[in-house]
Design a protein around this motif. Structure first.
Motif, mmCIF file in Angstrom:
data_model
loop_
_atom_site.group_PDB
_atom_site.id
_atom_site.type_symbol
_atom_site.label_atom_id
_atom_site.label_comp_id
_atom_site.label_asym_id
_atom_site.label_seq_id
_atom_site.Cartn_x
_atom_site.Cartn_y
_atom_site.Cartn_z
ATOM 1 N N SER A 131 9.105 -3.209 15.781
ATOM 2 C CA SER A 131 8.680 -2.818 14.438
ATOM 3 C C SER A 131 7.470 -1.897 14.532
ATOM 4 C CB SER A 131 8.325 -4.056 13.613
ATOM 5 O OG SER A 131 9.470 -4.856 13.416
ATOM 6 N N ARG A 132 7.491 -0.841 13.714
ATOM 7 C CA ARG A 132 6.414 0.149 13.738
ATOM 8 C C ARG A 132 6.015 0.542 12.325
ATOM 9 N NH1 ARG A 132 5.758 2.309 18.855
ATOM 10 N NH2 ARG A 132 7.432 1.825 20.336
ATOM 11 N N VAL A 133 4.721 0.783 12.129
ATOM 12 C CA VAL A 133 4.211 1.250 10.844
ATOM 13 C C VAL A 133 4.641 2.699 10.647
ATOM 14 C CG1 VAL A 133 2.149 1.658 9.448
ATOM 15 C CG2 VAL A 133 2.230 -0.286 11.044
ATOM 16 N N LEU A 134 5.379 2.949 9.582
ATOM 17 C CA LEU A 134 5.940 4.267 9.296
ATOM 18 C C LEU A 134 6.756 4.787 10.481
ATOM 19 C CD1 LEU A 134 3.884 3.996 6.968
ATOM 20 C CD2 LEU A 134 3.447 6.434 7.178
ATOM 21 N N GLY A 135 7.349 3.856 11.236
ATOM 22 C CA GLY A 135 8.159 4.231 12.388
ATOM 23 C C GLY A 135 7.369 4.778 13.552
ATOM 24 N N LEU A 188 0.823 -1.217 0.000
ATOM 25 C CA LEU A 188 0.000 0.000 0.000
ATOM 26 C C LEU A 188 0.855 1.266 0.000
ATOM 27 C CD1 LEU A 188 -2.709 -1.134 2.591
ATOM 28 C CD2 LEU A 188 -3.003 -0.902 0.112
ATOM 29 N N GLY A 189 2.164 1.091 -0.208
ATOM 30 C CA GLY A 189 3.054 2.249 -0.276
ATOM 31 C C GLY A 189 3.633 2.687 1.052
ATOM 32 N N GLY A 190 3.400 1.919 2.093
ATOM 33 C CA GLY A 190 3.955 2.254 3.399
ATOM 34 C C GLY A 190 5.245 1.505 3.661
ATOM 35 N N TYR A 191 5.749 1.617 4.868
ATOM 36 C CA TYR A 191 6.966 0.906 5.241
ATOM 37 C C TYR A 191 6.930 0.577 6.722
ATOM 38 C CZ TYR A 191 8.609 5.382 7.145
ATOM 39 O OH TYR A 191 8.734 6.550 7.865
ATOM 40 N N VAL A 192 7.736 -0.396 7.092
ATOM 41 C CA VAL A 192 7.852 -0.816 8.484
ATOM 42 C C VAL A 192 9.269 -0.539 8.939
ATOM 43 C CG1 VAL A 192 7.771 -2.763 10.085
ATOM 44 C CG2 VAL A 192 6.068 -2.573 8.245
ATOM 45 N N ASP A 193 9.405 0.219 10.002
ATOM 46 C CA ASP A 193 10.710 0.577 10.541
ATOM 47 C C ASP A 193 10.849 -0.024 11.931
ATOM 48 O OD1 ASP A 193 13.173 1.689 10.673
ATOM 49 O OD2 ASP A 193 12.510 3.741 11.036
ATOM 50 N N SER A 194 12.084 -0.294 12.317
ATOM 51 C CA SER A 194 12.339 -0.874 13.638
ATOM 52 C C SER A 194 13.020 0.151 14.525
ATOM 53 C CB SER A 194 13.210 -2.128 13.526
ATOM 54 O OG SER A 194 13.428 -2.702 14.790
ATOM 55 N N ASN A 195 12.463 0.331 15.706
ATOM 56 C CA ASN A 195 13.019 1.280 16.674
ATOM 57 C C ASN A 195 13.219 0.562 17.994
ATOM 58 O OD1 ASN A 195 13.766 3.450 18.218
ATOM 59 N ND2 ASN A 195 11.806 4.508 18.098
#
Length: 370
Positions: free
Chosen positions: A267-271, A256-263
């Motif tokens: 893991s977080r949706v769009l950080g 869907l054009g988003g990304y998953v980032d890890s902080n």
């Protein structure tokens, strides 16, 4: 005025054979404006009625007296499936601050023959968890609706879900019929999400619900609230947490054009958000789906009890640990023992470092086995 309100909109119809003991623990200061607020409320049985015969009244009770005056509405079509639903909420005078209202959720206890509930606020300023729980006896059939709702970014979404999800599922079940209950639950979740987004309020809520009817158990979730059943002492998760780290959820978000980032390992949706499904979350709605995953089971004698809880429990306590701790308590005929199991689970999570709000519902499934 500090009161306890049992919201019956659109339906509140517990069994006349079931009475609730509800305990609300909070600081005396939070109830300073109330002439009579005690820690124990005994709910008298309201008149029995079909669950889809909508009750239009809200019942507001002080701890010194309770009265229920339901108004029975006419229906255009006969009921196809009864889903009993009610909610426990708290109300206050308009002059009462939000913090005072929230504080009344600091610690809540409910004990019934069929289920017990324990909610406790963590280290947050306000309690963001909410729940639904109701049981009805309709002749020989036993029916129930349970829900645990974990709010984030405030409690508004969880409150909205508590007040509206049950109604929306009911409406869909009425129009579709029992054979399409899975699709009805799905549409009920989606309708609730759409309605909340129109409110232009912030925040979101993870949800897990269980419908018991005609000896079947229908469990749904959107987010990381979880339902676990004890099958002769063995724990089995009936739901799968919706987290961005789940491969299928990550793929859906990225498609869907988003990304998953890890902080810090999370893991977080769009950080930003650590869950990938839920109701609300306007700013991330393109990627945060409100569509639940639903499973349907026949309740068999080996199904002992169901544990439904927010992630405040599951982040620190494994499925099998929860079942092992609760099982000796659930084997007792004393309903206060089941409430003790709920408390012990919350205490165990806190002892392991949980600072999150935690809500636990334990349902004695043996009582619903036909």
């Amino acid at each position: 005025m500090c009161t306890v309100a049992i919201s019956n909109s659109p339906v509140f119809s517990p069994s006349p054979r079931v009475s609730s003991s509800i305990f609300c623990k909070s600081s005396p200061e939070s109830c300073s404006s109330s002439p009579s607020f005690k820690f124990r409320l005994q709910k008298p049985p309201p008149p029995a009625s079909g669950l889809f015969r909508g009750l239009n009244d809200d019942v507001t009770s002080t701890c010194s007296s309770v009265s229920v005056s339901p108004t029975q509405l006419k229906r255009k079509r006969p009921t196809r499936l009864n889903i009993p639903v009610a909610s426990l909420t708290f109300s206050a005078d308009r002059s009462t601050t939000e913090s005072t209202v929230e504080d009344r959720w600091k610690e809540v206890e409910v004990e019934e023959d069929e289920y017990s509930v324990y909610c406790k606020r963590g280290k947050r300023e306000y309690m963001e968890d909410r729940f639904n729980a109701i049981v009805e006896f309709n002749g020989t059939s036993k029916q129930a609706f349970f829900g645990v709702f974990d709010g984030h970014g405030g409690s508004k979404a969880a409150e909205f879900v508590t007040e509206n999800l049950k109604k929306n599922i009911q409406n869909e079940v009425e129009s579709r019929g029992e054979k399409e209950i899975v699709e009805a639950v799905k549409q009920g979740y989606l309708n609730t999400d759409s309605e909340f987004l129109k409110q232009e309020k912030r925040g979101g809520a993870c949800c897990v619900t269980a419908i018991i009817t005609s000896g079947s158990l229908v469990v749904s979730n959107a987010g990381d609230c979880r339902a676990v059943v004890s099958i002769s002492g063995a724990a089995e998760a009936l739901t799968s947490d919706h987290r961005p780290s789940r491969p299928d959820e990550k793929q859906r978000i990225e498609s869907l054009g988003g990304y998953v980032d890890s902080n810090r390992g999370i893991s977080r949706v769009l950080g930003t958000l650590a869950v990938s499904r839920g109701i609300g979350d306007r700013s991330l709605k393109q990627w945060i789906s409100a569509e639940p995953e639903t499973k349907m089971f026949k309740i068999i004698p080996e199904f002992e009890f169901l544990i439904m809880a927010s992630d405040g429990l599951w982040e620190k306590v494994s499925n099998q640990e929860a079942v092992d701790l609760a099982r000796p308590f659930c084997a007792s005929s004393d309903k206060s023992e089941v409430l003790s199991a709920c408390k012990k689970l919350v205490e165990l999570s806190a002892s392991r470092g949980s600072v999150d709000d935690t809500s636990v519902v334990i349902v004695q499934l043996g009582r619903f086995c036909l």
